[in-house]
Design an enzyme around this catalytic site. Structure first.
Site, PDB file in Angstrom:
ATOM      1  N   CYS A 342     -16.793   6.200   0.860  1.00  0.00           N
ATOM      2  CA  CYS A 342     -18.113   6.544   1.379  1.00  0.00           C
ATOM      3  C   CYS A 342     -18.659   5.505   2.348  1.00  0.00           C
ATOM      4  O   CYS A 342     -19.647   4.823   2.054  1.00  0.00           O
ATOM      5  CB  CYS A 342     -19.061   6.738   0.209  1.00  0.00           C
ATOM      6  SG  CYS A 342     -18.427   8.023  -0.855  1.00  0.00           S
ATOM      7  N   TYR A 371      -0.705  -8.132   5.324  1.00  0.00           N
ATOM      8  CA  TYR A 371      -2.159  -7.963   5.192  1.00  0.00           C
ATOM      9  C   TYR A 371      -2.524  -6.501   4.911  1.00  0.00           C
ATOM     10  O   TYR A 371      -3.554  -6.003   5.350  1.00  0.00           O
ATOM     11  CB  TYR A 371      -2.891  -8.497   6.442  1.00  0.00           C
ATOM     12  CG  TYR A 371      -2.480  -9.907   6.771  1.00  0.00           C
ATOM     13  CD1 TYR A 371      -2.880 -10.949   5.953  1.00  0.00           C
ATOM     14  CD2 TYR A 371      -1.653 -10.203   7.861  1.00  0.00           C
ATOM     15  CE1 TYR A 371      -2.468 -12.257   6.214  1.00  0.00           C
ATOM     16  CE2 TYR A 371      -1.240 -11.496   8.125  1.00  0.00           C
ATOM     17  CZ  TYR A 371      -1.645 -12.518   7.297  1.00  0.00           C
ATOM     18  OH  TYR A 371      -1.237 -13.802   7.549  1.00  0.00           O
TER      19      TYR A 371
END
Ligand code: LLP
Length: 417
Positions: A342, A371
């Site tokens: 969200c 990463y």
């Protein structure tokens, strides 16, 4: 070169179809190619083979135990920035005398742990840290080997969030204070000065900034020699970039040549801390399309991976190529590829042309081996995804998918509630 290639329009990792792994482990998942990791590590090692050197893989880029074990077996060391990374490294079988420890905020418990483990050296980033390490050494009745991390003030011309060698960055000691710190260090009885280190930044796609940094370091070494301080280890950090999109970074051979030329005749043992250049293109994130949605302004492809799984696009606006796992569409669509979290920042690509997809199709986010998983989180209470390693025609789950139980592990509700 990496081992994620199409055969008859099906994406394979080495000898295994990616879709077969998806069927077995579900989506999303990280997928690493053993042969690619190995190849990249060896290419880097070979580039420096003419000089004494130690390759300390940067744990922060990918710290899965299986990945670290692979490098341990190839004679690799580790660049760590926390007690947790030290734990992982030793669990994976990396020899302590091949571990270097950088970071501006080392805690006492972490310093003690590293001294007791017998790591090669601390890359010390401030006067206060120097005193603290000396104090820890005195208490533990041990001498801690150290290098001072110098901030050479060169511009690595990369994303500002991953530039580390500029005066305004928090890392290392400035050139002037470094000489003072070396003098101070030689007067301390529980530290032994053995090296000098620097790391200018990450995803650096040209050799010039590395060379400038080395010139500055050499100037400092001359000053130190005049003071009677001698150095055995020169740690030039990591930072060599990779191709995500159109970049054409130097090959490790070119990088090594530039560094060795800049060093001239020297008797140092070189320490390199590569992360991305080894792991980046050796891993992908595989995700499934959940929905396609036509918006009023643009169209969206909603996938089951999200920013909590791969944060690089949201955090740095980083580009990751997106490839279909089964290449059966000629038509392309221009879409935003987004996740279920969200936040508007939860995107993998914006206005990107990709082959037409529909719900259920699999997509691969490329160059996600560095990463990727290490920066993932449980945001939105999303269990972290599994990591899978392919070796030839077999795949191995090297970290299982987290469960809902894992999400609340360690939490408790106090009795007053
Ligand atoms: N050594 C030190 C002291 C470092 O701070 C780093 C990375 C490395 C070595 C390895 O750098 P590499 O060879 O991987 O460029 N999260 C960012 C990258 C942060 C890099 C931090 N330091 C990203 O996703 O692009």
């Amino acid at each position: 070169m990496h081992h994620f290639q199409y055969r008859d329009n099906h994406l394979f990792c080495e000898g295994v179809p990616v879709s077969e792994i998806a069927e077995n482990v579900g989506t999303p998942f990280y997928l690493y190619s053993h042969a690619t990791l190995r190849r990249h590590f060896i290419a880097f090692q070979k580039a420096f083979e003419g000089v004494p050197h130690l390759i300390c893989f940067s744990a922060k880029s990918n710290s899965n135990l299986a990945v670290l074990r692979l490098f341990a077996g190839l004679g690799g060391g580790l660049d760590i920035v926390s007690g947790g990374e030290l734990f992982r490294g030793t669990q994976a079988g990396i020899r302590p005398e091949r571990i270097v420890y950088s970071g501006v905020g080392k805690r006492v418990d972490e310093i003690d742990y590293a001294i007791q483990t017998g790591i090669l050296m601390f890359n010390v980033e401030s006067f206060q840290e120097l005193d603290l390490i000396n104090g820890c050494g005195a208490r533990l009745k041990k001498k801690a080997r150290i290098a001072l991390r110098v901030n050479p003030d060169v511009d690595p011309r990369t994303h500002p969030y991953i530039s580390t060698g500029l005066k305004k960055n928090k890392f290392g000691l400035g050139m002037e204070s470094a000489a003072e710190a070396y003098k101070a260090a030689t007067g301390l009885s529980n530290v032994e000065v053995i090296g000098i280190s620097c790391h200018i930044g990450s995803q650096v796609t040209e050799v010039a900034p590395f060379v400038s940094a080395l010139h500055r370091i050499r100037e400092l070494i001359t000053v130190l020699e005049a003071l009677g301080i001698s150095i055995s280890y020169l740690d030039i950090g990591g930072g060599l970039g990779i191709t995500y999109d159109q970049e054409s970074p130097p090959h490790p051979n070119e990088y090594a040549k530039a560094i060795l030329d800049a060093l001239g005749d020297s008797s140092f043992t070189l320490i390199l801390e590569p992360g991305r250049v080894i792991a980046g293109n050796a891993g992908i994130l595989v995700s499934k399309v959940l929905y396609t949605k036509e918006g009023e302004d643009r169209d969206f492809v909603i996938v089951d991976a999200a920013m909590n799984d791969l944060v690089r696009p949201s955090l740095y606006n980083a580009y990751h190529a997106i490839k279909p796992v089964v290449r059966d569409q000629k038509e392309t669509i221009s879409v935003d590829v987004v996740g279920p979290v969200c936040e508007t920042a939860d995107f993998f690509a914006r206005n990107r042309d990709i082959p037409r997809v529909e719900a259920g199709d699999l997509l691969a986010f490329m160059s996600a081996g560095a990463y990727g998983f290490t920066m993932s989180s449980n945001y939105n209470s999303r269990p972290r995804v599994p990591e899978v390693m392919v070796h030839q025609d077999q795949f191995h789950v090297v970290r299982r998918r987290e469960s809902y139980e894992d999400l609340i592990k360690g939490e408790s509700i106090p009795p007053f509630l």
